[in-house]
Design a protein around this motif. Structure first.
Motif, PDB file in Angstrom:
ATOM      1  N   LYS A 170       3.827   7.622   2.166  1.00  0.00           N
ATOM      2  CA  LYS A 170       4.785   7.077   3.121  1.00  0.00           C
ATOM      3  C   LYS A 170       5.582   8.210   3.752  1.00  0.00           C
ATOM      4  O   LYS A 170       6.006   9.137   3.069  1.00  0.00           O
ATOM      5  CB  LYS A 170       5.724   6.125   2.402  1.00  0.00           C
ATOM      6  N   PHE A 195      -0.552   6.295  -2.888  1.00  0.00           N
ATOM      7  CA  PHE A 195       0.397   5.710  -1.957  1.00  0.00           C
ATOM      8  C   PHE A 195       1.002   6.834  -1.134  1.00  0.00           C
ATOM      9  O   PHE A 195       1.330   7.881  -1.664  1.00  0.00           O
ATOM     10  CB  PHE A 195       1.521   5.004  -2.712  1.00  0.00           C
ATOM     11  N   ASP A 219       0.829  -1.207   0.000  1.00  0.00           N
ATOM     12  CA  ASP A 219       0.000   0.000   0.000  1.00  0.00           C
ATOM     13  C   ASP A 219       0.859   1.250   0.000  1.00  0.00           C
ATOM     14  O   ASP A 219       0.353   2.349   0.115  1.00  0.00           O
ATOM     15  CB  ASP A 219      -0.904   0.010   1.238  1.00  0.00           C
ATOM     16  N   TYR A 220       2.156   1.069  -0.032  1.00  0.00           N
ATOM     17  CA  TYR A 220       3.040   2.222  -0.008  1.00  0.00           C
ATOM     18  C   TYR A 220       4.204   1.946  -0.955  1.00  0.00           C
ATOM     19  O   TYR A 220       4.499   0.787  -1.244  1.00  0.00           O
ATOM     20  CB  TYR A 220       3.554   2.449   1.420  1.00  0.00           C
ATOM     21  N   PRO A 221       4.876   2.967  -1.430  1.00  0.00           N
ATOM     22  CA  PRO A 221       6.013   2.708  -2.308  1.00  0.00           C
ATOM     23  C   PRO A 221       7.199   2.188  -1.493  1.00  0.00           C
ATOM     24  O   PRO A 221       7.389   2.581  -0.348  1.00  0.00           O
ATOM     25  CB  PRO A 221       6.319   4.088  -2.902  1.00  0.00           C
TER      26      PRO A 221
END
Lengths: 135, 127
Positions: free
Chosen positions: A95, A93, A32-34
């Motif tokens: 982070k 996304f 769900d995130y880079p």
């Protein structure tokens, strides 16, 4: 057709699992995130972000206190045709990366090449150690 | 036992033989199949496509331009070469294969042979 439970099917499965354990092929999990790597040398930090196909205008980088927020709006490039496979993930996304020390906000450089975003940061002048003279 | 297995796996992970299977989207329209593959870290010279015996092989050699590994403080990904094979059948016109790489996204266009393309059939109404 009827099938009966066969213990050897499971044994075969087990063998498959064991064989694959040492197999050199693997797929990057979609998260769900880079994915982010952080490198640090002396007073320089370099952050590498996996962002294939990302357009620069869809990437938002913000320095908040001593963390760097990376937000990528990955827009789906689906065509109006029947798909045989859909494995790639799309969406927003976000982070936050905690930096080991405060950085100089004027010396941040970000470049995008071959789907990898690289951000270079330099330690802030007032975060460097200072020698105190004793009189 | 678990520790040993983890060690073996970590050693395997370090080897150059390690390969990543890129995730792909594939769609089909009247004239062609289009494969979109995510291959970050590969530049144009690193892409190698072969269509042989109805099998399409995609090879991507990464261009190691990440900072030196000894400076790493926090790691979530590593770059390895990419490889994936597709069985494309005999409906592909192998002479007209097209491929493009844009910012880590590989797009391969596989045109269909003339004889497998959909044809419009005229319906005549008889009175």
């Amino acid at each position: 057709m009827f099938t009966t439970y066969d213990l050897f099917n499971n044994v075969n499965n087990m063998r498959h699992v064991l064989n694959n354990f040492f197999n050199e092929n693997y797929t990057r999990r979609t998260a769900d995130y880079p994915y982010v790597n952080l490198y640090e040398k002396d007073d320089n930090i370099e952050i590498a972000v996996l962002a294939p196909g990302e357009k620069v205008e869809n990437i938002d980088l913000q320095l908040i206190d001593n963390s760097l927020r990376i937000e990528i709006d990955k827009k789906a490039d689906y065509k109006d045709s029947p798909y045989i496979r859909k494995e790639r993930a799309f969406g927003k996304f976000r982070k936050s990366v905690m930096l080991p020390y405060r950085v100089d906000p004027d010396k941040i450089e970000a470049t995008m090449k071959n789907g990898i975003l690289k951000i270079k940061l330099v330690k802030a002048e007032d975060a460097k150690p200072k020698k105190i003279e004793i009189h | 036992m678990t520790a040993e297995l983890t060690k073996i796996k970590n050693d395997a992970y370090k080897s150059d033989e390690y390969i990543i299977v890129p995730s792909v989207d594939i769609y089909e329209n009247e004239n062609e199949f289009v494969i979109t593959a995510e291959m970050p870290g590969v530049d144009k010279d690193g892409i190698d496509l072969t269509l042989n015996n109805e099998e399409l092989e995609i090879n991507g050699k990464i261009n190691g331009n990440l900072p030196a590994a000894e400076n790493i403080k926090y790691e979530e990904f590593r770059l390895y070469n990419y490889y994936r094979k597709f069985n494309v059948g005999d409906s592909i016109d192998s002479t007209a294969l097209k491929a493009g790489l844009d910012n880590g996204i590989l797009t391969v266009t596989l045109p269909k042979k003339e004889e497998v393309k959909p044809r419009k059939i005229e319906v005549k109404v008889e009175h």
